[in-house]
Design a protein around this motif. Structure first.
Motif, PDB file in Angstrom:
ATOM      1  N   LYS A 532       0.830  -1.212   0.000  1.00 49.64           N
ATOM      2  CA  LYS A 532       0.000   0.000   0.000  1.00 49.64           C
ATOM      3  C   LYS A 532       0.866   1.266   0.000  1.00 49.64           C
ATOM      4  N   THR A 533       1.609   1.471   1.073  1.00 52.10           N
ATOM      5  CA  THR A 533       2.368   2.710   1.234  1.00 52.10           C
ATOM      6  C   THR A 533       3.500   2.800   0.215  1.00 52.10           C
ATOM      7  N   THR A 537      -0.204   4.218  -2.718  1.00 53.33           N
ATOM      8  CA  THR A 537      -0.271   5.604  -2.231  1.00 53.33           C
ATOM      9  C   THR A 537       0.995   6.359  -2.600  1.00 53.33           C
ATOM     10  N   ASP A 659      -2.081   9.316   3.812  1.00 55.38           N
ATOM     11  CA  ASP A 659      -1.161   9.119   2.687  1.00 55.38           C
ATOM     12  C   ASP A 659      -2.015   9.027   1.429  1.00 55.38           C
ATOM     13  N   ILE A 661      -3.746   8.509  -2.075  1.00 55.96           N
ATOM     14  CA  ILE A 661      -3.638   7.512  -3.146  1.00 55.96           C
ATOM     15  C   ILE A 661      -3.152   8.208  -4.412  1.00 55.96           C
ATOM     16  N   VAL A 693      -9.147   1.684   1.609  1.00 56.59           N
ATOM     17  CA  VAL A 693      -8.380   1.848   0.361  1.00 56.59           C
ATOM     18  C   VAL A 693      -8.840   0.835  -0.678  1.00 56.59           C
TER      19      VAL A 693
END
Length: 842
Positions: A532-533, A537, A659, A661, A693
């Motif tokens: 994800k991070t 994002t 954070d 997207i 998310v």
């Protein structure tokens, strides 16, 4: 880190001991070397460039170190199989990688001797192919000198101050590929000049009342043809006979074997017919003398030479991506010394130098802006046409172009360390690697030439015994035509040409492919695992608020910011940055510890502070009140990343971090799913944030609260189900999963460890790059299959027609000269088809 490398050049235990001792003299390296298999296992705390290892080994004894196809970073979870080679030929799935030290040297494009390189141009001693020059990986500025006074050296052209002669460049101005083309073109011109009159003399023999007979008899004209053919055979076309002889001696049979045997037989037959016509049967004679084939020998060699010229011209275009990348780097930079600007050669720049970049100039090295701001055109590196705004502390990349403002930067990466140099090296390595599909062509080519020779012999026997008169003449001509038209070169070129062009195309679009196997396997991916991070994002988290149940937010912020000052995690940087914006000072922390996948702990002002996820709270035994848990869940459902804060085992607040997207993530994921690829997000974040998310992006599914080992286990589980898994990530904790996946995809904005573990790197760190990689893989594999189809069908049809199998039904025969034209066309058609990839839109 643990890396496994292949070592070439070791022949005994003494060599093994010498290599091991040499590697262990390098700072930070602990190496173990084995002779069978010839590998080196290198353990180091930080990444040691392969170029540095190679430099030491060359000095010790000309040993060559190259990347093994099975390299694991961080830890080894299984025995690494190292592919063995037989007779110097690489196995089909081994990465053939030229070391940086091979820059500017020569290698066989078929890699008959693996990574072996030569100092001078020439022919491969195994297969006879022209050796190809490896691209110079560093752009150097030309220096000029006087041919009479070598002590005179200056940066630009001019005249010698001593004798007045024009200065000449110290390095050749033409690249070696162009020199090969020019040399072949010169030989072609000579071959045409001598072959044309031979051809005319021969053709006029078919004309009634041949006017040449009024000048001389047929036998005398035969001697003229013989003399005119000599320069074609022993100068222009002699390279083909040398290559044919080498191929027979080494039993690495190839296209030159067939050309050499076919034209050699025709030439020797003609010489014997010229000198001893009385020994030949009447069916071989015309006008009282033996029908000779000097014109066939000369014209066939000329046509083959024409094909080589066309191939050399087209082949030089396939490495255009590497040349274009090399041209991005400037040769000079402006260094700031004591407030004054000074022009300096790019290779004289050192880390820490301050450089001024003026409007419109190219960035000289990698670094950060220290003063000023500008807009940078990074399209040559990332493939994206939109300029990027840069200000103080932002990273700038060598080769990108500054906009309309001036700024000062500090040099952080120079020489081979720059992103541009690494891209060039990666593209160079990948373009020379072999895809698994090459195994098909290799297997066929191995038996192809002996089969063709047998077919040629059978053709002669059948025609001589069952053909119409003159049966022996028909048999001889058709047997030679079979040898000439059967060209295994097209089979050999089918895969590497497509791979070379495809890898270069990917590099120009910001998709860096480590080897051809990754390019082929990307075509089979049906599951994409993504972090994800920093992947989905932006990877630029910002603190939205710090909540304290005791109404002492600034005091709590000071504690967690002080704790996070020792962490390199993006969330930690966000907390520290937020504290500084609130003018909160940082204080000393004792017993700091970062717990992978959970958070950080330490002692601040004699209080044990923990900051992280719920798993960390459980680990430290911190109690979380129901009221605090309710507030945290509400934040998480908004898609925020929330870190718990505990002091002395009591949860006293939380940090809410957002954070954004990436704007391109949603479109990229939608397109991937439309192509039948499952997109699954695996993240260390909590269930509520991950679900927010995943719902927004309409992902196939997601897995939350994952530690690094959980990601690894999830990939293994999917692979056990028969799925081909690609993993996209950017952090150190993603490295094991990236190594385990069928295709590891690293974000270029991520850590070096993640990039090393991956097979594909996206320079821009954008999921759109995965869409590009899949499109490129489809295009390259389609192109390879087209090339293989051309080569297979061509040879089947060509041999069928040349052997005369169609003559009883359609009266069709093929002369050796027409066969030579068709043979040359087959190789050129494969190369030209590969070049179509350059115009493919990603």
């Amino acid at each position: 880190m643990i890396h496994t490398y292949r070592i070439s050049g070791m022949t005994c235990d003494g060599c093994r001991s010498k290599v091991e001792k040499t590697l262990n003299t390098i700072d930070g390296v602990k190496a173990t070397v084995t002779l069978d298999p010839p590998t080196a296992t290198v353990i180091s705390d930080k990444h040691i460039p392969i170029f540095q290892l190679q430099k030491e080994l060359y000095a010790a004894g000309k040993y060559v170190i190259s990347e093994s196809d099975a390299v694991e970073t961080i830890s080894r979870t299984k025995d690494v199989p190292v592919a063995k080679s037989c007779c110097g030929t690489k196995s089909n799935n081994e990465l053939i990688s030229l070391p940086s030290s091979a820059s500017g040297k020569y290698y066989c494009p078929m890699f008959c001797e693996g990574e072996k390189v030569y100092d001078k141009a020439g022919d491969c001693p195994v297969c006879g192919m022209d050796l190809v020059k490896a691209p110079d990986l560093l752009v150097s500025k030309s220096s000029y000198t006087c041919p009479m006074h070598p002590e005179i050296v200056q940066d630009g052209p001019g005249s010698c101050p001593i004798c007045g002669m024009d200065l000449v460049p110290m390095q050749p101005s033409d690249n070696e590929e162009n020199k090969t083309y020019i040399d072949l073109l010169r030989k072609l011109k000579i071959a045409i000049a001598f072959s044309l009159p031979v051809f005319i003399i021969s053709m006029l023999e078919m004309v009634p009342n041949n006017p040449l007979h009024q000048i001389m008899e047929t036998q005398n004209w035969n001697w003229v043809q013989f003399i005119l053919t000599l320069p074609v055979v022993f100068y222009a076309g002699w390279i083909f006979f040398i290559r044919a002889w080498k191929s027979i001696l080494t039993w690495n049979l190839n296209m030159f074997t067939l050309i050499g045997i076919g034209t050699g037989i025709a030439f020797l037959f003609s010489i014997v017919g010229l000198l001893f016509p009385e020994y030949f049967p009447e069916e071989f004679k015309q006008h009282g003398s033996v029908s000779l084939y000097f014109e066939a020998t000369a014209v066939i060699l000329t046509l083959v030479l024409l094909g080589q010229v066309m191939e050399a011209k087209a082949h030089s275009q396939t490495s255009g991506a590497i040349k274009a990348l090399l041209q991005l780097a400037p040769t000079e930079a402006t260094i700031v010394i004591d407030g004054k600007d000074k022009i300096m050669a790019i290779h004289d720049i050192k880390k820490g130098d301050l450089l001024r970049v003026k409007p419109g100039e190219k960035i000289p090295v990698d670094g950060k802006i220290t003063n000023g701001e500008s807009t940078i055109d990074e399209s040559m590196i990332s493939g994206e046409p939109i300029p990027v705004d840069k200000t103080v502390d932002d990273t700038v990349i060598a080769g990108t172009i500054n906009g309309n403002k001036s700024f000062v930067m500090i040099a952080e990466k120079i020489g081979s360390e720059t992103v541009l140099s690494q891209i060039v090296q990666m593209v160079n390595d990948a373009s020379r690697s072999r895809a698994p599909i090459q195994k098909l062509a290799d297997s066929i080519a191995k038996y192809f030439v002996p089969i063709v020779v047998i077919i040629s012999v059978i053709t002669f026997i059948v025609w001589a015994n069952f053909g119409p008169e003159p049966a022996l003449v028909y048999g001889f001509i058709n047997a030679v035509a079979v040898l000439i038209i059967a060209c295994p070169c097209a089979l050999g070129l089918a895969t590497p040409m497509s791979v070379m062009v495809g890898v270069g195309k990917g590099a120009q679009s910001g998709v860096l492919i480590k080897n051809a196997e990754a390019l082929e396997n990307m075509n089979k991916v049906n599951v994409l695992i993504t972090d994800k991070t920093g992947t989905i994002t932006e990877g630029k988290p910002s603190v939205e608020k710090v909540f304290s149940s005791n109404d002492n937010e600034l005091e709590l912020l000071q504690a967690i910011a002080s704790l996070n000052q020792y962490s390199e995690h993006p969330l930690a940087e966000a907390v520290v940055k937020y504290a500084k914006s609130k003018n909160v000072s940082l204080i000393e922390v004792k017993d700091f510890e970062a717990i992978s996948g959970k958070g950080v702990i330490g002692t601040v002002v004699d209080k044990k502070v923990a900051l992280g996820n719920k798993k960390l709270m459980e680990q430290v035994g911190a109690s979380v009140s129901e009221e605090l848990e309710t507030k945290i869940v509400a934040e998480q459902k908004l898609g925020k990343t929330v870190s718990y804060i505990s002091i002395d085992k009591i949860a006293v607040g939380f940090v809410s971090i957002s954070d954004a997207i990436k704007s391109t993530s949603e479109a990229a994921i939608k397109e991937l799913m439309n192509q039948g690829v499952e997109v699954i997000m695996i993240t260390g974040d909590n269930e509520n944030t991950a679900k927010a998310v995943a719902d927004k992006l309409h992902l196939t599914s997601f897995i939350a609260n994952c530690l690094p080992e959980d990601k690894l286990a999830a990939i293994k589980r999917m692979q056990a189900e028969g799925k081909v898994v690609a993993m996209a990530g950017d952090g150190i904790n993603d490295a094991p999963a990236l190594a385990q996946a069928n295709i590891g995809i690293a974000m270029g904005t991520g850590t070096d460890v993640a990039i090393e573990s991956a097979k594909i790197t996206l320079v821009k760190g954008d999921l759109q790059g995965i869409v590009k990689a899949i499109k490129l893989s489809h295009a390259v594999m389609g192109n390879i299959k087209q090339n293989l189809f051309f080569a297979f069908i061509y040879n089947v049809l060509g041999i069928t027609v040349a052997s005369g199998m169609l003559y009883p039904f359609f009266g069709i025969l093929l002369s050796p000269m027409i066969a030579a034209v068709a043979m040359s066309f087959s190789s050129v058609s494969v190369i030209m088809n590969s070049l179509r990839l350059r115009s493919f839109r990603l």
